[in-house]
Design a protein around this motif. Structure first.
Motif, PDB file in Angstrom:
ATOM      1  N   GLU A   2       0.824  -1.214   0.000  1.00  0.00           N
ATOM      2  CA  GLU A   2       0.000   0.000   0.000  1.00  0.00           C
ATOM      3  C   GLU A   2       0.859   1.266   0.000  1.00  0.00           C
ATOM      4  O   GLU A   2       0.523   2.238  -0.665  1.00  0.00           O
ATOM      5  CB  GLU A   2      -0.899  -0.020   1.233  1.00  0.00           C
ATOM      6  N   ASP A   3       1.967   1.215   0.722  1.00  0.00           N
ATOM      7  CA  ASP A   3       2.843   2.388   0.805  1.00  0.00           C
ATOM      8  C   ASP A   3       3.428   2.697  -0.569  1.00  0.00           C
ATOM      9  O   ASP A   3       3.924   1.794  -1.254  1.00  0.00           O
ATOM     10  CB  ASP A   3       3.960   2.097   1.811  1.00  0.00           C
ATOM     11  N   GLU A   4       3.404   3.985  -0.962  1.00  0.00           N
ATOM     12  CA  GLU A   4       3.753   4.300  -2.345  1.00  0.00           C
ATOM     13  C   GLU A   4       5.234   4.068  -2.679  1.00  0.00           C
ATOM     14  O   GLU A   4       5.558   3.700  -3.798  1.00  0.00           O
ATOM     15  CB  GLU A   4       3.309   5.714  -2.723  1.00  0.00           C
ATOM     16  N   TYR A   5       6.132   4.287  -1.708  1.00  0.00           N
ATOM     17  CA  TYR A   5       7.557   4.047  -1.973  1.00  0.00           C
ATOM     18  C   TYR A   5       7.813   2.551  -2.196  1.00  0.00           C
ATOM     19  O   TYR A   5       8.455   2.143  -3.166  1.00  0.00           O
ATOM     20  CB  TYR A   5       8.419   4.571  -0.815  1.00  0.00           C
ATOM     21  N   LYS A   6       7.241   1.735  -1.290  1.00  0.00           N
ATOM     22  CA  LYS A   6       7.401   0.283  -1.430  1.00  0.00           C
ATOM     23  C   LYS A   6       6.785  -0.210  -2.739  1.00  0.00           C
ATOM     24  O   LYS A   6       7.344  -1.042  -3.435  1.00  0.00           O
ATOM     25  CB  LYS A   6       6.709  -0.432  -0.263  1.00  0.00           C
TER      26      LYS A   6
ATOM     27  N   LEU B  33       6.371   1.427  -5.518  1.00  0.00           N
ATOM     28  CA  LEU B  33       7.212   1.791  -6.661  1.00  0.00           C
ATOM     29  C   LEU B  33       8.430   0.876  -6.771  1.00  0.00           C
ATOM     30  O   LEU B  33       8.784   0.412  -7.858  1.00  0.00           O
ATOM     31  CB  LEU B  33       7.658   3.255  -6.509  1.00  0.00           C
TER      32      LEU B  33
ATOM     33  N   GLY C 134      15.933  -3.986   1.796  1.00  0.00           N
ATOM     34  CA  GLY C 134      15.659  -3.500   3.156  1.00  0.00           C
ATOM     35  C   GLY C 134      14.379  -2.690   3.269  1.00  0.00           C
ATOM     36  O   GLY C 134      14.299  -1.757   4.066  1.00  0.00           O
ATOM     37  N   ILE C 135      13.378  -3.016   2.465  1.00  0.00           N
ATOM     38  CA  ILE C 135      12.113  -2.265   2.545  1.00  0.00           C
ATOM     39  C   ILE C 135      10.975  -3.089   3.139  1.00  0.00           C
ATOM     40  O   ILE C 135       9.851  -2.625   3.187  1.00  0.00           O
ATOM     41  CB  ILE C 135      11.684  -1.723   1.153  1.00  0.00           C
TER      42      ILE C 135
END
Lengths: 159, 64
Positions: free
Chosen positions: A12-16, A18, A78-79
């Protein structure tokens, strides 16, 4: 959010989201390259003469490689564990990772028994015990690597 | 260089985790934005601006 069936696989998180999308795209690009290289090698040099089982095996290998590539990139980036940065959080997550690995190992064992059936000889019994143990250990190891990389990355970004 | 967003967040008395929760992101993402290592979407910028009671210019415009 862009509508796509891929959303099912994305965080859901946009950085993850992407980053994972990049990993999937890299995997698809590399598999495309591998397929082109393979077909060129076959056409001009190796002239493989494969039966249908071997073709099925090779075709099945590609989605596995794609999933594997995406999984390992995800782990090493590491995400995965975005909130872990201190020792207490790390130890807590490690404990959770241990429990998760055990659960996955038990599930693997059950599926293995269902697929393979009850072992009838010594070697099958060894397989039935050793494979779930190796799978559990590897699962835990990869989870631990992911946790370590995440904690390191989060530490660098802390307040 | 300390980012305007980080200054605004500290001013508001929020931690990275609290801000992340408010804007439906992760603490890591907030940390990356503050360090200038990730360019957030406009939607996330707006959510952050609202959470910190600032305008987009206050937080993300680099002119002054």
């Amino acid at each position: 959010m862009i509508l796509s069936f891929l959303n099912v696989f994305l965080p859901e998180d946009e950085y993850k989201r992407l980053r994972v999308l990049y990993f999937m795209a890299e995997a698809a690009f590399l598999m495309g390259g591998l397929l082109m290289l393979g077909s060129a090698l076959n056409n001009y040099w190796l002239k493989w003469n494969l039966d249908s089982t071997e073709v099925t095996f090779i075709l099945m290998m590609f989605p596995m490689l794609m999933v594997g590539y995406t999984y390992f990139r995800y782990i090493f980036s590491g995400i995965e564990h975005t909130e872990v940065s201190n020792k207490r959080g790390y130890k807590e997550e490690r404990r959770v990772a241990g429990k998760r690995a055990l659960l996955v190992g038990v599930l693997f064992f059950i599926i293995f028994v269902i697929v393979k059936g009850i072992p009838t000889n010594y070697y099958e019994r060894i397989d039935m015990i050793a494979l779930p143990i190796v799978f559990t250990l590897l699962y835990f190891l990869f989870d631990l690597v992911s946790l370590k990389r995440s904690a390191k990355k989060n530490n660098e970004l802390e307040d | 260089m300390v980012s305007k967003m980080k200054l605004a967040r500290v001013e508001t008395g929020l931690t990275q985790a609290q801000l992340a929760k408010q804007v439906n992101a992760t603490r890591q993402t907030i940390g990356l934005i503050e360090k200038g290592e990730y360019n957030p979407s406009l939607n996330l910028c707006i959510a952050i601006s609202k959470a910190l009671n600032k305008t987009l210019d206050d937080l993300f415009w680099e002119g002054d």
